[in-house]
Design a protein around this motif. Structure first.
Motif: not given
Length: 84
Positions: A52, A56, A61, A65-66, A69
């Motif tokens: 992760l 990112a 990002k 935010d991920l 989403e």
């Protein structure tokens, strides 16, 4: 009893004498109006956490935010509106 550590806001107030209400809140979604939010802890395996973080970085990002989403994708998968 242990001594309570002052919050960052308290320390900032002592340094700048700025009222707390005048300090803007920080949000990764600048286009959305400020709204109440609740937190949720997510525990990942080390491998998933690293992947992760790499994703990112690759996308430029924030991880938050991920994750938002991903939650919206989960809502859509189950026929719910993406509102996260």
């Amino acid at each position: 009893m242990a001594k309570k550590t002052p919050s960052l806001a308290t320390v900032a107030l002592k340094k700048s004498n700025t009222p707390v209400a005048a300090v803007p809140s920080v949000s990764s979604n600048e286009d959305k109006p400020t709204e109440q939010r609740k937190g949720q802890t997510l525990r990942l395996s080390i491998g998933a956490w690293k992947q992760l973080k790499h994703l990112a970085t690759d996308l430029g990002k924030p991880v938050h935010d991920l994750l938002i989403e991903a939650v919206n994708d989960l809502f859509s998968k189950y026929g719910k509106p993406p509102i996260a």
